[in-house]
Design a protein around this motif. Structure first.
Motif, PDB file in Angstrom:
ATOM      1  N   GLU A   1      22.790  66.930  10.133  1.00 31.45           N
ATOM      2  CA  GLU A   1      22.200  65.524  10.490  1.00 31.45           C
ATOM      3  C   GLU A   1      21.952  64.873   9.377  1.00 31.45           C
ATOM      4  O   GLU A   1      22.366  63.390   9.249  1.00 31.45           O
ATOM      5  CB  GLU A   1      20.970  65.897  11.300  1.00 31.45           C
ATOM      6  CG  GLU A   1      20.398  64.626  11.907  1.00 31.45           C
ATOM      7  CD  GLU A   1      19.074  65.120  12.879  1.00 31.45           C
ATOM      8  OE1 GLU A   1      18.088  65.362  12.169  1.00 31.45           O
ATOM      9  OE2 GLU A   1      19.208  64.991  14.035  1.00 31.45           O
TER      10      GLU A   1
ATOM     11  N   GLU B   1      24.363  65.242  18.261  1.00 28.73           N
ATOM     12  CA  GLU B   1      22.691  65.324  17.840  1.00 28.73           C
ATOM     13  C   GLU B   1      22.375  64.244  18.712  1.00 28.73           C
ATOM     14  O   GLU B   1      21.149  64.500  19.023  1.00 28.73           O
ATOM     15  CB  GLU B   1      22.733  64.971  16.369  1.00 28.73           C
ATOM     16  CG  GLU B   1      23.324  66.035  15.365  1.00 28.73           C
ATOM     17  CD  GLU B   1      22.496  66.886  14.872  1.00 28.73           C
ATOM     18  OE1 GLU B   1      21.188  66.823  14.803  1.00 28.73           O
ATOM     19  OE2 GLU B   1      23.163  68.162  14.585  1.00 28.73           O
TER      20      GLU B   1
ATOM     21  N   ASP C   1      19.082  65.348  21.202  1.00 29.36           N
ATOM     22  CA  ASP C   1      17.575  64.634  20.858  1.00 29.36           C
ATOM     23  C   ASP C   1      17.338  63.947  22.371  1.00 29.36           C
ATOM     24  O   ASP C   1      16.261  64.150  22.666  1.00 29.36           O
ATOM     25  CB  ASP C   1      17.818  63.692  20.041  1.00 29.36           C
ATOM     26  CG  ASP C   1      17.526  64.209  18.522  1.00 29.36           C
ATOM     27  OD1 ASP C   1      17.598  65.519  18.554  1.00 29.36           O
ATOM     28  OD2 ASP C   1      17.506  63.596  17.481  1.00 29.36           O
TER      29      ASP C   1
ATOM     30  N   ARG D   1      12.840  59.605  16.318  1.00 31.52           N
ATOM     31  CA  ARG D   1      13.994  58.891  15.994  1.00 31.52           C
ATOM     32  C   ARG D   1      14.001  58.782  14.514  1.00 31.52           C
ATOM     33  O   ARG D   1      15.200  58.965  13.841  1.00 31.52           O
ATOM     34  CB  ARG D   1      14.279  57.768  16.662  1.00 31.52           C
ATOM     35  CG  ARG D   1      15.608  56.946  16.382  1.00 31.52           C
ATOM     36  CD  ARG D   1      16.774  57.810  16.888  1.00 31.52           C
ATOM     37  NE  ARG D   1      17.930  57.380  16.621  1.00 31.52           N
ATOM     38  CZ  ARG D   1      19.159  58.110  16.439  1.00 31.52           C
ATOM     39  NH1 ARG D   1      19.025  59.430  16.859  1.00 31.52           N
ATOM     40  NH2 ARG D   1      20.190  57.578  16.108  1.00 31.52           N
TER      41      ARG D   1
ATOM     42  N   ALA E   1      14.891  61.768  12.745  1.00 35.70           N
ATOM     43  CA  ALA E   1      16.181  62.229  12.697  1.00 35.70           C
ATOM     44  C   ALA E   1      17.153  61.351  11.877  1.00 35.70           C
ATOM     45  O   ALA E   1      18.025  61.932  11.277  1.00 35.70           O
ATOM     46  CB  ALA E   1      16.951  62.045  14.337  1.00 35.70           C
TER      47      ALA E   1
ATOM     48  N   GLN F   1       8.663  69.432  12.662  1.00 37.09           N
ATOM     49  CA  GLN F   1       9.940  69.368  11.892  1.00 37.09           C
ATOM     50  C   GLN F   1       9.647  70.090  10.532  1.00 37.09           C
ATOM     51  O   GLN F   1      10.513  70.726  10.141  1.00 37.09           O
ATOM     52  CB  GLN F   1      10.101  67.680  11.711  1.00 37.09           C
ATOM     53  CG  GLN F   1      11.172  67.508  10.387  1.00 37.09           C
ATOM     54  CD  GLN F   1      12.444  66.804  10.894  1.00 37.09           C
ATOM     55  OE1 GLN F   1      12.873  66.964  12.061  1.00 37.09           O
ATOM     56  NE2 GLN F   1      13.142  66.135  10.163  1.00 37.09           N
TER      57      GLN F   1
ATOM     58  N   ASP G   1      12.708  71.864  16.490  1.00 34.87           N
ATOM     59  CA  ASP G   1      13.383  70.421  16.657  1.00 34.87           C
ATOM     60  C   ASP G   1      12.000  69.624  17.387  1.00 34.87           C
ATOM     61  O   ASP G   1      11.676  69.884  18.546  1.00 34.87           O
ATOM     62  CB  ASP G   1      14.440  70.557  17.714  1.00 34.87           C
ATOM     63  CG  ASP G   1      14.974  69.302  17.988  1.00 34.87           C
ATOM     64  OD1 ASP G   1      14.501  68.268  17.877  1.00 34.87           O
ATOM     65  OD2 ASP G   1      16.005  69.200  18.532  1.00 34.87           O
TER      66      ASP G   1
END
Lengths: 477, 477
Positions: free
Chosen positions: B239, B278, B282, B361, B364, B435, B440
């Motif tokens: 990621e 990914e 998500d 978001r 990520a 996180q 996740d």
């Protein structure tokens, strides 16, 4: 050997070798300290060599921590090409400040040095009047190219393509192709392919630079060109462009007009950005947040945008509540219904969010074709049927264990089952319909669907309860 | 001119020129009909030329519509390299059937023809025993490279890199670099850069192929290499790799081991896939769907996976309902609370989903650094405070208009405000904590957070109502 060692230690500190720090380079306070130390000196030479070694995106990151005066001093040390790229990376408020601060003269120089797509992006940040003034200062070729790019609607292949590409005729030789690469190299860095066109300019095939290097200069390109690369129409939606890149592993793709004439190219790094933006957009919109909100959006402004969505939700919540009010007499008599009611509504919402997430994502990936959309709804209804049955029975058993009331247990089983079927039907068909009507399914689906599952849940449970009221009352103490 | 025309009409039908159909090529029934017509013939020659013109991904798409025997006939017409790429594109059940069907001999040939990363991917599909057998049939160099790649944990840069790259010493010449490109070209197609290393093999810089083409062969690479390209540690999370590619516009990036030694490279097209996966993961997980579910997952299996998440939700819904049960006496006396209750809980859930979507978001995208996470929570609380106040007041006014009851209106204002603050605090801190604990955030946040907002909503409204019961009753008819 000693010579390399030395270089490493002086010019590049731990950056390259410490994996822990590598990934957080720009957040490393050491870097900021170093930058501030250089800013404290009056001499710019070291500062200049420091910033010129940084990535554009990292310079933009530093700008957020510096005063405008400091940022401006750094900005002036960059060459116009870098300045343009930097402008696009800046946060909105800093960017606006720079765009206001720069003279038309300076902006025209910056825009003139860019690759066409970047130039168009910069001009896209200006108001019509400013844009006109800058355009008039560009040389005619650039002006023509950039104006054309600005003409493509946002979100199409044309709007993200660059006009700089290398093309040759099928009858040309490798030598000619290399000469063309040389010519275009003055305008752009990212050339990975040479495109082959026919005499009418229509796309015919491509040759990788690797292939060019390895082939004798006198060879005709027709002999070594590959034909399988799909050209993208300039009107294609960027989401679809991104799907083509992923599906077919493109590094670069030719863009053609409606006659098949090659007019530009798109490179994978542009697509990475498109994809990240689209993914953010869908994810945020699904959660009810604007895709424009960033960590730097001021709190009051973020609140103002978010409250809109919440207000619509509030309205729909009152709508659903009106169903409950309608059944108040029933609740008054069987007050446990008040506790079961949110369970039925909530489970419908959960099932709907599964269905919606699955449908919206597969729509975005282009996996649901026009013919296939009915099948998707049936598939979801199938899943809803199975899970509605199993969860309905399970919830009924739970209620029976808690209340020893058969009718009440049957009631929740029935209501849950019914609501989960609604969730499956609405949760899959609403996104598909919105997509058909060119409304982003990620933005509109959830409000509509959860309102339905709330209302459905309340209605099934309470309506049935009213019908069965005598039986319910007989069993309840 | 006429000559080109002709070619167009016979070899490439409307594909290139009709933008409408271009994007749906593979779903175009004409293509399938054509393929079936060719399959009906006993002669394979035309069939072979047809499939060799197709993209791998499109062949895989057709395989889903054909019988296994037909697919196998097509499969045999492809060369081993294409066969390997195709295997990876196939749907799980078809892929398994082929992997069972192919002999070890055939599989070893297929694997041996692949670029190292593809070879590792194919081997990753096999069980340990099969993998061992195939590995033992590979030539020692390939076996070493592929085994090493298989050693990197899934989700790291090492696991997606390819071992094929072109490297030269700083002291080498352009001529040498081109010779190396020529050598590696036998193993791989996608070469866009030559990497420069020191004598210890450590990454020092890179040169684009374009630059190589344009520079005199006797020039030393040190003179023309660029140094700014950041090498990625093999242990970096994919990621984060994807974020680096987007942030810095990489087309290809060097991968280094802990000593900085160049051991592989990653190309933008690999990253496009990673990013799409990914993003899907998500998005789907946030909606409570497994990232593995596709349109081809059988209904019963999809239902079985989804029901897990629903069952957890059912349990938490009963938990929240227990709060309602605790206040049943209050609801019995002021039954309108039953209608207001889901409003307060639901609005908390909506505000929480905004906060969660935004936080997840930005986590990520790597926008929330370790130091910055507290600020994010404060920011969300600020937004929650503003919107809690405004919506609380608004909802209070609505209830007053409907009931003319001041205390009841004040009650809903207070409960909504309190619940939205909880939503902001929990909705931002839970993803950040998950996180941190390497869970996740997209998968675990929503259940926990909505349970909190449900319980919070019920508790605030009903608890306060019980306290204020005398006043509430005095005003209600």
């Amino acid at each position: 050997m000693a010579e390399f060692r030395e270089k490493e230690e002086t010019e590049e500190p731990a950056r390259l070798l410490d994996p822990e720090r590598l990934s957080f380079t720009r957040d490393d306070p050491e870097w900021e300290d170093h930058l501030r130390a250089l800013l404290a000196r009056s001499d710019d030479s070291e500062l200049k060599s420091f910033v010129s070694d940084l990535y554009t995106s990292d310079i933009a990151h530093f700008f957020e921590k510096l005063s405008f005066e400091e940022s401006d001093r750094l900005f002036k040390l960059l060459d116009p090409e870098e300045q343009g790229l930097l402008l696009l990376e800046l946060d909105d408020n800093i960017k606006e400040r720079f765009l206001d601060h720069l003279s038309h003269e300076e902006l025209a120089t910056i825009v003139g040095e860019q690759q066409s797509d970047t130039a168009a992006d910069i001009l896209g940040e200006l108001d019509d009047e400013q844009r006109g003034r800058i355009l008039s200062r560009l040389d005619p070729d650039d002006r023509f190219e950039v104006s054309e790019l600005l003409g493509y609607p946002e979100g199409t292949a044309g709007s993200i393509m660059a006009r700089e590409f290398v093309s040759v005729l099928e009858t040309d030789t490798v030598k000619k192709a290399i000469a063309n690469v040389r010519r275009i190299s003055r305008e752009t860095d990212d050339i990975y392919n040479v495109f082959v066109v026919d005499k009418a300019g229509r796309y015919r095939g491509h040759i990788s630079l690797r292939r060019l290097i390895l082939t004798r200069p006198s060879t005709r390109v027709k002999k070594i060109m590959e034909e399988e690369l799909l050209p993208l129409p300039a009107t294609m939606d960027v989401e679809e462009v991104a799907n083509s890149f992923t599906r077919y592993d493109f590094i670069t793709a030719p863009v053609v007009d409606e006659r098949g004439v090659l007019i530009g190219r798109i490179t994978a790094d542009d697509i990475l950005e498109v994809m990240q933006d689209e993914a953010s957009e869908d994810f945020l919109r699904m959660g009810g947040v604007s895709a424009e909100e960033t960590l730097k959006t001021p709190v009051w402004r973020a609140a103002a945008v978010r409250v809109l969505w919440l207000t619509i939700n509030l309205a729909t919540a009152f709508l659903a509540a009106s169903i409950v009010r309608f059944f108040e007499d029933t609740i008054e008599k069987v007050v446990i219904l008040a506790a079961l009611m949110p369970i039925v509504a909530g489970m419908g919402g959960n099932a709907a969010s599964q269905t919606m997430a699955f449908t919206i994502r597969n729509l975005a990936l282009g996996e649901i074709s026009k013919q296939g959309s009915r099948r998707v709804v049936f598939r979801e209804m199938g899943i809803g049927l199975i899970n509605g049955l199993s969860l309905g029975i399970f919830a009924g058993l739970l209620v029976f264990m808690l209340t020893h009331h058969v009718i009440l247990s049957g009631l929740i089983s029935f209501a849950l089952f019914g609501n989960m079927l609604i969730a499956a039907a609405i949760g899959s068909s609403v996104p598909i319909l919105l997509q058909k009507w060119n409304i982003d399914p990620a933005i509109g689906s959830s409000i509509f669907v959860t309102t339905c599952t709330d209302m459905g849940g309340f209605f099934f449970l309470l309506g049935m309860a009213r019908l069965l009221l005598p039986f319910l009352l007989s069993g309840i103490q």
